[in-house]
Scaffold this active site. Sequence first.
Site, PDB file in Angstrom:
ATOM      1  N   ASP A 118       6.227   4.489 -10.420  1.00 22.58           N
ATOM      2  CA  ASP A 118       6.982   4.295 -10.232  1.00 22.58           C
ATOM      3  C   ASP A 118       9.188   4.087  -9.943  1.00 22.58           C
ATOM      4  O   ASP A 118       9.695   2.723 -10.067  1.00 22.58           O
ATOM      5  CB  ASP A 118       7.329   3.553  -8.662  1.00 22.58           C
ATOM      6  CG  ASP A 118       6.241   3.362  -8.034  1.00 22.58           C
ATOM      7  OD1 ASP A 118       5.469   4.359  -8.061  1.00 22.58           O
ATOM      8  OD2 ASP A 118       5.956   2.506  -6.851  1.00 22.58           O
TER       9      ASP A 118
ATOM     10  N   LYS B  20       3.995  12.285  -3.509  1.00 27.38           N
ATOM     11  CA  LYS B  20       3.903  10.995  -2.858  1.00 27.38           C
ATOM     12  C   LYS B  20       5.815  11.799  -1.448  1.00 27.38           C
ATOM     13  O   LYS B  20       6.168  12.783  -1.987  1.00 27.38           O
ATOM     14  CB  LYS B  20       5.425  10.500  -4.280  1.00 27.38           C
ATOM     15  CG  LYS B  20       6.167   9.508  -2.843  1.00 27.38           C
ATOM     16  CD  LYS B  20       7.267   8.608  -5.007  1.00 27.38           C
ATOM     17  CE  LYS B  20       6.774   7.583  -4.942  1.00 27.38           C
ATOM     18  NZ  LYS B  20       7.780   6.687  -5.657  1.00 27.38           N
TER      19      LYS B  20
ATOM     20  N   GLY C 175       0.873  -0.962  -0.228  1.00 32.53           N
ATOM     21  CA  GLY C 175      -0.070   0.203   0.029  1.00 32.53           C
ATOM     22  C   GLY C 175       0.948   1.369   0.057  1.00 32.53           C
ATOM     23  O   GLY C 175       2.117   1.734   0.173  1.00 32.53           O
TER      24      GLY C 175
ATOM     25  N   ARG D 216       2.302  13.480  -9.499  1.00 31.50           N
ATOM     26  CA  ARG D 216       3.065  12.709  -9.575  1.00 31.50           C
ATOM     27  C   ARG D 216       1.119  12.594 -10.591  1.00 31.50           C
ATOM     28  O   ARG D 216      -0.021  12.730  -9.966  1.00 31.50           O
ATOM     29  CB  ARG D 216       3.409  11.445  -8.921  1.00 31.50           C
ATOM     30  CG  ARG D 216       3.174  10.248 -10.567  1.00 31.50           C
ATOM     31  CD  ARG D 216       3.696   8.820  -9.384  1.00 31.50           C
ATOM     32  NE  ARG D 216       2.850   7.970  -9.035  1.00 31.50           N
ATOM     33  CZ  ARG D 216       3.854   6.711  -8.086  1.00 31.50           C
ATOM     34  NH1 ARG D 216       5.023   7.045  -8.784  1.00 31.50           N
ATOM     35  NH2 ARG D 216       3.328   6.303  -7.585  1.00 31.50           N
TER      36      ARG D 216
ATOM     37  N   ARG E  22      -3.247  -1.301  -9.678  1.00 29.57           N
ATOM     38  CA  ARG E  22      -1.266  -2.325  -9.830  1.00 29.57           C
ATOM     39  C   ARG E  22      -2.140  -3.978 -10.139  1.00 29.57           C
ATOM     40  O   ARG E  22      -3.015  -4.168  -9.211  1.00 29.57           O
ATOM     41  CB  ARG E  22      -0.672  -1.778  -8.545  1.00 29.57           C
ATOM     42  CG  ARG E  22      -0.145  -0.267  -8.730  1.00 29.57           C
ATOM     43  CD  ARG E  22       0.123  -0.258  -6.903  1.00 29.57           C
ATOM     44  NE  ARG E  22       0.275   0.950  -6.619  1.00 29.57           N
ATOM     45  CZ  ARG E  22       1.162   1.234  -6.769  1.00 29.57           C
ATOM     46  NH1 ARG E  22       2.460   1.232  -6.672  1.00 29.57           N
ATOM     47  NH2 ARG E  22       1.137   2.954  -6.521  1.00 29.57           N
TER      48      ARG E  22
ATOM     49  N   GLY F 191       2.126   3.562   1.593  1.00 32.62           N
ATOM     50  CA  GLY F 191       3.129   3.963   2.488  1.00 32.62           C
ATOM     51  C   GLY F 191       3.564   5.225   2.749  1.00 32.62           C
ATOM     52  O   GLY F 191       3.449   5.963   3.745  1.00 32.62           O
TER      53      GLY F 191
ATOM     54  N   ASP G  15       3.224  -5.360  -7.750  1.00 28.96           N
ATOM     55  CA  ASP G  15       2.538  -3.523  -6.864  1.00 28.96           C
ATOM     56  C   ASP G  15       3.331  -2.592  -7.820  1.00 28.96           C
ATOM     57  O   ASP G  15       2.814  -0.989  -7.927  1.00 28.96           O
ATOM     58  CB  ASP G  15       3.109  -3.601  -5.690  1.00 28.96           C
ATOM     59  CG  ASP G  15       4.673  -3.761  -5.182  1.00 28.96           C
ATOM     60  OD1 ASP G  15       5.086  -4.427  -5.155  1.00 28.96           O
ATOM     61  OD2 ASP G  15       4.977  -2.671  -4.695  1.00 28.96           O
ATOM     62  N   ASN G  16       4.185  -2.391  -8.811  1.00 32.85           N
ATOM     63  CA  ASN G  16       5.146  -2.024  -9.731  1.00 32.85           C
ATOM     64  C   ASN G  16       4.843  -2.017 -11.457  1.00 32.85           C
ATOM     65  O   ASN G  16       5.436  -1.420 -11.840  1.00 32.85           O
ATOM     66  CB  ASN G  16       6.421  -1.200  -9.625  1.00 32.85           C
ATOM     67  CG  ASN G  16       7.646  -0.700  -8.462  1.00 32.85           C
ATOM     68  OD1 ASN G  16       5.932  -0.304  -7.591  1.00 32.85           O
ATOM     69  ND2 ASN G  16       7.966  -0.877  -7.976  1.00 32.85           N
TER      70      ASN G  16
HETATM   71  P1  AMP Z   1       8.360   1.601  -3.956  1.00 30.56           P
HETATM   72  O1  AMP Z   1      10.037   1.350  -3.757  1.00 30.56           O
HETATM   73  O2  AMP Z   1       8.895   3.263  -3.591  1.00 30.56           O
HETATM   74  O3  AMP Z   1       7.617   1.296  -5.145  1.00 30.56           O
HETATM   75  O4  AMP Z   1       7.729   1.317  -2.295  1.00 30.56           O
HETATM   76  C1  AMP Z   1       7.594  -0.136  -2.155  1.00 30.56           C
HETATM   77  C2  AMP Z   1       6.499  -0.168  -0.642  1.00 30.56           C
HETATM   78  O5  AMP Z   1       7.328   0.253   0.316  1.00 30.56           O
HETATM   79  C3  AMP Z   1       5.362   1.021  -1.310  1.00 30.56           C
HETATM   80  O6  AMP Z   1       4.356  -0.026  -0.396  1.00 30.56           O
HETATM   81  C4  AMP Z   1       5.842   2.042  -0.453  1.00 30.56           C
HETATM   82  O7  AMP Z   1       5.013   2.545  -0.247  1.00 30.56           O
HETATM   83  C5  AMP Z   1       6.586   1.550   0.734  1.00 30.56           C
HETATM   84  N1  AMP Z   1       7.386   3.474   1.233  1.00 30.56           N
HETATM   85  C6  AMP Z   1       8.750   2.945   0.230  1.00 30.56           C
HETATM   86  N2  AMP Z   1      10.021   4.007   0.842  1.00 30.56           N
HETATM   87  C7  AMP Z   1       9.274   4.347   1.755  1.00 30.56           C
HETATM   88  C8  AMP Z   1       8.851   5.478   2.787  1.00 30.56           C
HETATM   89  N3  AMP Z   1       9.997   6.317   2.811  1.00 30.56           N
HETATM   90  N4  AMP Z   1       7.986   5.155   4.243  1.00 30.56           N
HETATM   91  C9  AMP Z   1       6.690   4.836   4.325  1.00 30.56           C
HETATM   92  N5  AMP Z   1       7.033   3.526   3.088  1.00 30.56           N
HETATM   93  C10 AMP Z   1       7.686   3.744   2.458  1.00 30.56           C
HETATM   94 MG    MG Z   2       6.126   1.332  -6.003  1.00 30.42          MG
END
Ligand code: AMP
Ligand code: MG
Length: 476
Positions: free
Chosen positions: A263, A114, A91, A177, A184, A93, A253-254
């Site tokens: 992403d 983001k 989800g 964005r 996804r 985050g 998820d991407n």
């Molecule tokens: P991403 O690599 O950006 O696709 O993120 C993968 C997952 O990690 C997603 O669920 C993001 O929301 C979560 N995520 C990545 N960085 C952070 C962060 N600094 N704080 C909270 N969630 C994060």
């Molecule tokens: Mg992602």
Amino acid sequence: MTTSRVLLDLDGTYAREVPGLSVPWSAVTAPAPRLLVLNEQVAAELGVDPAALREPAGVSLLVGNDLPEGVTTTALAYAGHQWGVYKPSLGDGRALLLGEVVDSRGRRRDLHLKGTGPTPFARGYDGMATVGPMLREYLMGEAMHALGIPTTRALAVVTTGAQVQRDRALPGAVLCRVAASHLRVGTVQYAAASGDPTVLRALADHAIARHFPDAADADRPYLELFRRVVDAQAALVARWMLVGFVHGVMSTDNTTISGETIDYGPCAFMDTVDPATVFSSLDTTGRYAYGKQPSILQWNLARLGESLLPLLGSVDGAVEDVLASFPEAYEEYWAAGMAAKLGLRAPDPQLATDLMALLHAQQVDFTTFFRALSAGTARDLFLDREAFDAWAARREALLPADRADLAARMDRVNPVYIPRNHLTDAALGAAEQGDLAPFHQLLDAISSPFDHRPGLEAFTRPASTGALPHITYCGT
Ligand code: AMP
Ligand code: MG
């Protein structure tokens, strides 16, 4: 519809139509938000006045603060396989859906923020984003868009005034964005895992209405949905391969339902050709290497297919059949794209495959090669000139008799300017120090990637040999 029309007419069909897949949640307050970059072209497409977005109220909206009356930001739920391992609850985050906007072309777009602070999906992470990686996402999205590749795009990057702790303290940022949607493969996995068929059905109906409306008229609409996503993603990954793009984190998820690239983390464009090219510091096994991308995508699409099974009624092998069509669909898109790059009227998959092997063996820069080919200077790039001559003779035999516009045709699909790693790193490093000039110069070059312009030679060169291999660190 919201009551406020001050800046953007923000809608929320997703939360209304698909219950249980989003959580109302608010952004943390940005202490001193300041607009770093605004994408005026995207603003115009959205029908929003760029000048209004530059005002304090506009900047505040772009970090999710001071929302118009009636607007609720939401964190989106999804699951996903990361590095092949299933995570039931990922989800948003650190992100929030600001809302949906119908743009000037009548397309419904998501506006997503983001870096807005931890949500219930933060899993202990800080929910923040920093200036460098958010500008990186901006730059990469613009590069892909200018190359004609389906992608999410940035509307803006705002620095928040907060410090974010990484390996050192860095300036915080929020990226706004724009996407066709944020559905996804992992969203469908989450809905399937809920065990509630009404949620899965609502999600699939929303996806069909939003992205493939005529699939609703098919005999089996949900199977047709799957077929369309497989086709859109086969076309997308072929486009990546044709420009040497390495996504870096192809977790489920991407992988979008819309067929847009999403992403931009540890992604980069390959320099010298090598199927094993990887840029992410985390990808120690090469799972998401350049040459693996089509097969990883097929694996992700298998996860989509199995998640849709509860909607498909009798299990009759239809999902397997659609999935099995992926390699051929991919090859067709890729071979057609290679034909255009080589100036051929008809695809020749063997000639194209042999070229990739030759470029790899001879360590030729992928982007440089195709422009040199149209300019007649490609031979100089090879140490083994005879090997090139043998390949070039085979191509020569396939070229059309009338070659008047051959070079011009090739140059329309082969970029001169891509965001090369060393240039991107230098531009983002300067931006973190407060100097955005190199970022804008690079952005300007990659925004017209096919038009050679005198004075921009530095943007065409690979990093000097002996430079350290490019690595991007995740979790930023
Ligand atoms: P991403 O690599 O950006 O696709 O993120 C993968 C997952 O990690 C997603 O669920 C993001 O929301 C979560 N995520 C990545 N960085 C952070 C962060 N600094 N704080 C909270 N969630 C994060
Ligand atoms: Mg992602």
